[in-house]
Design a protein around this motif. Structure first.
Motif, PDB file in Angstrom:
ATOM      1  N   UNK A  16       0.847  -1.186   0.000  1.00  0.00           N
ATOM      2  CA  UNK A  16       0.000   0.000   0.000  1.00  0.00           C
ATOM      3  C   UNK A  16       0.882   1.236   0.000  1.00  0.00           C
ATOM      4  N   UNK A  17       0.584   2.172  -0.877  1.00  0.00           N
ATOM      5  CA  UNK A  17       1.383   3.395  -0.929  1.00  0.00           C
ATOM      6  C   UNK A  17       0.909   4.365   0.147  1.00  0.00           C
ATOM      7  N   UNK A  18       1.783   5.287   0.460  1.00  0.00           N
ATOM      8  CA  UNK A  18       1.459   6.271   1.494  1.00  0.00           C
ATOM      9  C   UNK A  18       0.427   7.259   0.974  1.00  0.00           C
ATOM     10  N   UNK A  19      -0.485   7.619   1.842  1.00  0.00           N
ATOM     11  CA  UNK A  19      -1.504   8.607   1.516  1.00  0.00           C
ATOM     12  C   UNK A  19      -1.002   9.991   1.890  1.00  0.00           C
ATOM     13  N   UNK A  20      -1.496  10.989   1.200  1.00  0.00           N
ATOM     14  CA  UNK A  20      -1.180  12.373   1.523  1.00  0.00           C
ATOM     15  C   UNK A  20      -2.203  12.836   2.557  1.00  0.00           C
ATOM     16  N   UNK A  21      -1.733  13.462   3.619  1.00  0.00           N
ATOM     17  CA  UNK A  21      -2.640  13.910   4.681  1.00  0.00           C
ATOM     18  C   UNK A  21      -3.486  15.075   4.182  1.00  0.00           C
ATOM     19  N   UNK A  22      -4.789  14.898   4.266  1.00  0.00           N
ATOM     20  CA  UNK A  22      -5.722  15.943   3.855  1.00  0.00           C
ATOM     21  C   UNK A  22      -6.311  16.654   5.075  1.00  0.00           C
ATOM     22  N   UNK A  23      -6.512  15.875   6.158  1.00  0.00           N
ATOM     23  CA  UNK A  23      -7.052  16.445   7.393  1.00  0.00           C
ATOM     24  C   UNK A  23      -6.481  15.678   8.575  1.00  0.00           C
ATOM     25  N   UNK A  24      -6.095  16.407   9.626  1.00  0.00           N
ATOM     26  CA  UNK A  24      -5.571  15.790  10.848  1.00  0.00           C
ATOM     27  C   UNK A  24      -6.182  16.542  12.024  1.00  0.00           C
ATOM     28  N   UNK A  25      -7.174  15.912  12.659  1.00  0.00           N
ATOM     29  CA  UNK A  25      -7.806  16.499  13.839  1.00  0.00           C
ATOM     30  C   UNK A  25      -7.677  15.492  14.973  1.00  0.00           C
ATOM     31  N   UNK A  26      -6.973  15.874  16.011  1.00  0.00           N
ATOM     32  CA  UNK A  26      -6.773  15.024  17.176  1.00  0.00           C
ATOM     33  C   UNK A  26      -6.991  15.892  18.408  1.00  0.00           C
ATOM     34  N   UNK A  27      -7.837  15.441  19.325  1.00  0.00           N
ATOM     35  CA  UNK A  27      -8.093  16.225  20.514  1.00  0.00           C
ATOM     36  C   UNK A  27      -8.304  15.359  21.743  1.00  0.00           C
ATOM     37  N   UNK A  28      -7.992  15.919  22.902  1.00  0.00           N
ATOM     38  CA  UNK A  28      -8.243  15.200  24.149  1.00  0.00           C
ATOM     39  C   UNK A  28      -9.723  15.291  24.535  1.00  0.00           C
ATOM     40  N   UNK A  29     -10.450  16.193  23.872  1.00  0.00           N
ATOM     41  CA  UNK A  29     -11.901  16.291  24.023  1.00  0.00           C
ATOM     42  C   UNK A  29     -12.503  16.025  22.649  1.00  0.00           C
ATOM     43  N   UNK A  30     -13.777  15.693  22.629  1.00  0.00           N
ATOM     44  CA  UNK A  30     -14.444  15.374  21.360  1.00  0.00           C
ATOM     45  C   UNK A  30     -14.282  16.518  20.366  1.00  0.00           C
ATOM     46  N   UNK A  31     -13.972  16.154  19.110  1.00  0.00           N
ATOM     47  CA  UNK A  31     -13.738  17.166  18.076  1.00  0.00           C
ATOM     48  C   UNK A  31     -14.974  17.410  17.214  1.00  0.00           C
ATOM     49  N   UNK A  32     -16.028  16.581  17.408  1.00  0.00           N
ATOM     50  CA  UNK A  32     -17.260  16.769  16.654  1.00  0.00           C
ATOM     51  C   UNK A  32     -18.456  16.358  17.511  1.00  0.00           C
TER      52      UNK A  32
END
Length: 187
Positions: free
Chosen positions: A1-17
């Motif tokens: 599998x080839x590497x994907x290009x990052x389009x979105x990166x959302x990481x949080x210690x609280x809910x992000x949505x």
């Protein structure tokens, strides 16, 4: 599998949505054709969502959509890694050095310097655009799910080792919290 290009990166210690997800990572195929498709709005992507109860992998393509949902209690560990392609980047410079040294023997100093500088530039660009981040999960069954990402030039997103580590720590905390909730309910 080839590497994907990052389009979105959302990481949080609280809910992000509003769906109680703590992590949302989206990647698209790299390359000129994938870039043109993303400009047209036909954007084949792969997405990881991590919530309180499950991890969801979704892949969209021109052929359709495929999703896989894993309950958090079926994941025993997470992992991440960072690959730096310094050997290949050095290889570009070495080839340029070899060509330049041949030109220096022929007393062609200006073209030799230009080739050496171009080789160094190609090596640096290759290094910075092809660093890969691997992140994944190990299921209790032993199955390993992971995705490789690399820097996005268009979206201008670059994720480093510390960001990947923090995502894995958040996932581990969600798994441990889920285990505590399951244990409290069964007691």
């Amino acid at each position: 599998m080839s590497a994907l290009v990052i389009k979105e990166w959302k990481v949080g210690t609280k809910a992000i949505d509003d769906k109680n997800n703590f992590i949302s990572i989206t990647g698209r195929q790299s390359g000129l054709i994938a870039w043109i498709l993303s400009l047209m709005g036909v954007d084949p992507t792969t997405r990881i969502l991590v919530g309180v109860d499950r991890v969801e992998f979704t892949s969209n393509s021109l052929a359709g959509t495929e999703s896989r949902m894993l309950p958090l209690q079926s994941i025993c560990s997470t992992y991440y890694g960072y690959h730096k392609p310094w050997k290949k980047a050095l290889g570009f410079f070495a080839i340029a050095f070899f060509i330049a040294s041949s030109l220096i023997k022929e007393q062609m100093f200006t073209p030799a310097i230009v080739i050496l500088l171009v080789g160094a530039l190609i090596g640096l660009v290759y290094y910075f655009l092809n660093r890969e981040l691997t992140m994944g999960f190990v299921e209790n069954s032993g199955l390993i799910d992971g995705i490789r990402f690399k820097r996005s030039v268009i979206e201008n997103i670059d994720v480093n080792e510390e960001q990947a580590k923090s995502a894995c720590v958040i996932i581990q905390k969600l798994i441990e919290a889920k285990e505590k909730r399951s244990t409290a309910v069964s007691s």
